[in-house]
Design a protein around this motif. Sequence first.
Motif, PDB file in Angstrom:
ATOM      1  N   THR A  78       0.813  -1.254  -0.131  1.00  0.00           N
ATOM      2  CA  THR A  78       0.018   0.061  -0.010  1.00  0.00           C
ATOM      3  C   THR A  78       0.958   1.224  -0.109  1.00  0.00           C
ATOM      4  O   THR A  78       1.849   1.226   0.544  1.00  0.00           O
ATOM      5  N   LEU A  79       0.326   2.369  -0.497  1.00  0.00           N
ATOM      6  CA  LEU A  79       0.824   3.764  -0.363  1.00  0.00           C
ATOM      7  C   LEU A  79       0.527   4.369   0.687  1.00  0.00           C
ATOM      8  O   LEU A  79      -0.744   4.181   1.205  1.00  0.00           O
ATOM      9  N   PRO A  80       1.449   5.260   1.292  1.00  0.00           N
ATOM     10  CA  PRO A  80       0.723   5.802   2.557  1.00  0.00           C
ATOM     11  C   PRO A  80      -0.133   6.959   2.095  1.00  0.00           C
ATOM     12  O   PRO A  80       0.110   7.527   1.202  1.00  0.00           O
ATOM     13  N   ASN A  81      -0.835   7.375   3.348  1.00  0.00           N
ATOM     14  CA  ASN A  81      -1.515   8.416   3.184  1.00  0.00           C
ATOM     15  C   ASN A  81      -0.529   9.842   3.107  1.00  0.00           C
ATOM     16  O   ASN A  81       0.364   9.719   3.507  1.00  0.00           O
ATOM     17  N   GLY A  82      -0.904  10.785   2.370  1.00  0.00           N
ATOM     18  CA  GLY A  82      -0.268  11.888   2.521  1.00  0.00           C
ATOM     19  C   GLY A  82       1.003  12.125   1.673  1.00  0.00           C
ATOM     20  O   GLY A  82       1.753  12.669   1.721  1.00  0.00           O
ATOM     21  N   LEU A  83       1.100  10.887   0.838  1.00  0.00           N
ATOM     22  CA  LEU A  83       2.284  10.901  -0.221  1.00  0.00           C
ATOM     23  C   LEU A  83       2.269  11.992  -1.249  1.00  0.00           C
ATOM     24  O   LEU A  83       1.351  12.169  -2.288  1.00  0.00           O
ATOM     25  N   THR A  84       3.485  12.370  -1.376  1.00  0.00           N
ATOM     26  CA  THR A  84       3.407  13.566  -2.358  1.00  0.00           C
ATOM     27  C   THR A  84       4.728  13.334  -3.168  1.00  0.00           C
ATOM     28  O   THR A  84       5.836  13.091  -2.635  1.00  0.00           O
ATOM     29  N   VAL A  85       4.715  13.360  -4.343  1.00  0.00           N
ATOM     30  CA  VAL A  85       5.762  12.858  -5.408  1.00  0.00           C
ATOM     31  C   VAL A  85       6.062  14.132  -6.139  1.00  0.00           C
ATOM     32  O   VAL A  85       5.185  14.481  -7.252  1.00  0.00           O
ATOM     33  N   GLY A  86       7.221  14.599  -6.005  1.00  0.00           N
ATOM     34  CA  GLY A  86       7.825  15.715  -7.057  1.00  0.00           C
ATOM     35  C   GLY A  86       8.059  15.533  -8.597  1.00  0.00           C
ATOM     36  O   GLY A  86       8.063  16.360  -9.336  1.00  0.00           O
ATOM     37  N   GLY A  87       8.179  14.254  -8.632  1.00  0.00           N
ATOM     38  CA  GLY A  87       8.387  13.803 -10.072  1.00  0.00           C
ATOM     39  C   GLY A  87       7.471  12.593 -10.503  1.00  0.00           C
ATOM     40  O   GLY A  87       6.423  12.875 -10.437  1.00  0.00           O
ATOM     41  N   ASN A  88       8.025  11.721 -11.118  1.00  0.00           N
ATOM     42  CA  ASN A  88       7.224  10.500 -11.631  1.00  0.00           C
ATOM     43  C   ASN A  88       7.077   9.514 -10.442  1.00  0.00           C
ATOM     44  O   ASN A  88       7.930   9.118  -9.805  1.00  0.00           O
ATOM     45  N   LEU A  89       5.933   8.660 -10.604  1.00  0.00           N
ATOM     46  CA  LEU A  89       5.900   7.437  -9.783  1.00  0.00           C
ATOM     47  C   LEU A  89       5.418   6.277 -10.680  1.00  0.00           C
ATOM     48  O   LEU A  89       4.599   6.198 -11.620  1.00  0.00           O
ATOM     49  N   GLY A  90       6.281   5.209 -10.466  1.00  0.00           N
ATOM     50  CA  GLY A  90       5.990   3.925 -10.998  1.00  0.00           C
ATOM     51  C   GLY A  90       5.519   2.876 -10.046  1.00  0.00           C
ATOM     52  O   GLY A  90       6.328   2.596  -9.334  1.00  0.00           O
ATOM     53  N   LEU A  91       4.733   2.213 -10.502  1.00  0.00           N
ATOM     54  CA  LEU A  91       4.051   1.074  -9.918  1.00  0.00           C
ATOM     55  C   LEU A  91       4.096  -0.297 -10.533  1.00  0.00           C
ATOM     56  O   LEU A  91       3.412  -1.279 -10.187  1.00  0.00           O
ATOM     57  N   TYR A  92       4.693  -0.492 -11.587  1.00  0.00           N
ATOM     58  CA  TYR A  92       4.726  -1.592 -12.478  1.00  0.00           C
ATOM     59  C   TYR A  92       5.175  -2.942 -11.695  1.00  0.00           C
ATOM     60  O   TYR A  92       6.116  -2.858 -10.675  1.00  0.00           O
ATOM     61  N   ASN A  93       4.349  -3.882 -11.655  1.00  0.00           N
ATOM     62  CA  ASN A  93       4.765  -5.283 -10.932  1.00  0.00           C
ATOM     63  C   ASN A  93       5.017  -5.181  -9.353  1.00  0.00           C
ATOM     64  O   ASN A  93       5.959  -5.651  -8.772  1.00  0.00           O
ATOM     65  N   THR A  94       3.880  -4.426  -8.947  1.00  0.00           N
ATOM     66  CA  THR A  94       3.797  -4.417  -7.579  1.00  0.00           C
ATOM     67  C   THR A  94       2.502  -4.832  -6.993  1.00  0.00           C
ATOM     68  O   THR A  94       1.278  -4.923  -7.787  1.00  0.00           O
ATOM     69  N   PRO A  95       2.318  -5.332  -5.842  1.00  0.00           N
ATOM     70  CA  PRO A  95       0.831  -5.780  -5.302  1.00  0.00           C
ATOM     71  C   PRO A  95      -0.032  -4.938  -5.090  1.00  0.00           C
ATOM     72  O   PRO A  95      -1.084  -5.172  -4.265  1.00  0.00           O
ATOM     73  N   ILE A  96       0.240  -3.742  -4.934  1.00  0.00           N
ATOM     74  CA  ILE A  96      -0.804  -2.442  -4.908  1.00  0.00           C
ATOM     75  C   ILE A  96      -1.991  -2.596  -5.511  1.00  0.00           C
ATOM     76  O   ILE A  96      -1.762  -2.538  -6.892  1.00  0.00           O
ATOM     77  N   THR A  97      -3.142  -2.635  -4.856  1.00  0.00           N
ATOM     78  CA  THR A  97      -4.262  -2.668  -5.716  1.00  0.00           C
ATOM     79  C   THR A  97      -5.039  -1.387  -5.670  1.00  0.00           C
ATOM     80  O   THR A  97      -6.230  -1.372  -6.340  1.00  0.00           O
ATOM     81  N   SER A  98      -4.697  -0.286  -4.832  1.00  0.00           N
ATOM     82  CA  SER A  98      -5.629   0.961  -4.762  1.00  0.00           C
ATOM     83  C   SER A  98      -4.547   1.897  -4.312  1.00  0.00           C
ATOM     84  O   SER A  98      -3.465   1.671  -3.878  1.00  0.00           O
ATOM     85  N   LEU A  99      -4.833   3.210  -4.620  1.00  0.00           N
ATOM     86  CA  LEU A  99      -4.067   4.501  -4.721  1.00  0.00           C
ATOM     87  C   LEU A  99      -4.874   5.225  -3.116  1.00  0.00           C
ATOM     88  O   LEU A  99      -6.048   5.123  -3.069  1.00  0.00           O
ATOM     89  N   PRO A 100      -4.003   5.685  -2.320  1.00  0.00           N
ATOM     90  CA  PRO A 100      -4.510   6.560  -1.303  1.00  0.00           C
ATOM     91  C   PRO A 100      -5.269   7.980  -1.733  1.00  0.00           C
ATOM     92  O   PRO A 100      -4.785   8.511  -2.594  1.00  0.00           O
ATOM     93  N   ASN A 101      -6.227   8.277  -1.295  1.00  0.00           N
ATOM     94  CA  ASN A 101      -6.696   9.721  -1.011  1.00  0.00           C
ATOM     95  C   ASN A 101      -5.686  10.738  -0.802  1.00  0.00           C
ATOM     96  O   ASN A 101      -4.821  10.522  -0.108  1.00  0.00           O
TER      97      ASN A 101
END
Length: 178
Positions: A78-101
């Motif tokens: 899972t990705l944490p709440n309040g995540l801010t990425v100033g550039g690119n975010l890549g999630l290929y081939n991870t078990p993550i199924t949803s993104l945080p608000n």
Amino acid sequence: MIKLLDLLREEKLDILKPRRSPEERQQNFAISTNKKIEQYIKDGGKGDLNLQNTPITTLPNDLTVGGNLHLDGSKITTLPNGLTVGGNLGLYNTPITSLPNGLKVKGILNLHGSKITSLPNNLKVNGSLYLSNTKITSLPNGLTVGGNLYLEDTPISKKHSEEEIKKIFPGVKGYIYI
């Protein structure tokens, strides 16, 4: 002479044996990766954070990454709440199924081939959004994409035309690829 060769063979075989088990090596890798994250935060979260193919499963809440966040191939669930990425975010081939608000991505959000099934409302991506080869069936309310939207091989692309998507989601500034 033969005894000397036998002795050398035995010593060589001992040299080739790993000192730690695969489990110990994996655990040490996880510890060093967590230390890397702690140091990154301590240094002010500047630049890229490369966690590709690492064994970590979580990130700290309210994490700010100044550059790109590379998570491809990691074991993060899972990705944490309040995540801010100033550039690119890549999630290929991870078990993550949803993104945080509240996720903020100032560059490209690449979910191509990920297990993501839905997107949070009011998602804002300043760059392009890659959803190709995902199981996402609908786009959220308030979606804003500053670049292109890639929907190839998704349930959405099979259901709607490019023109329909443009009318339904006017928040896409670039081209829509279906």
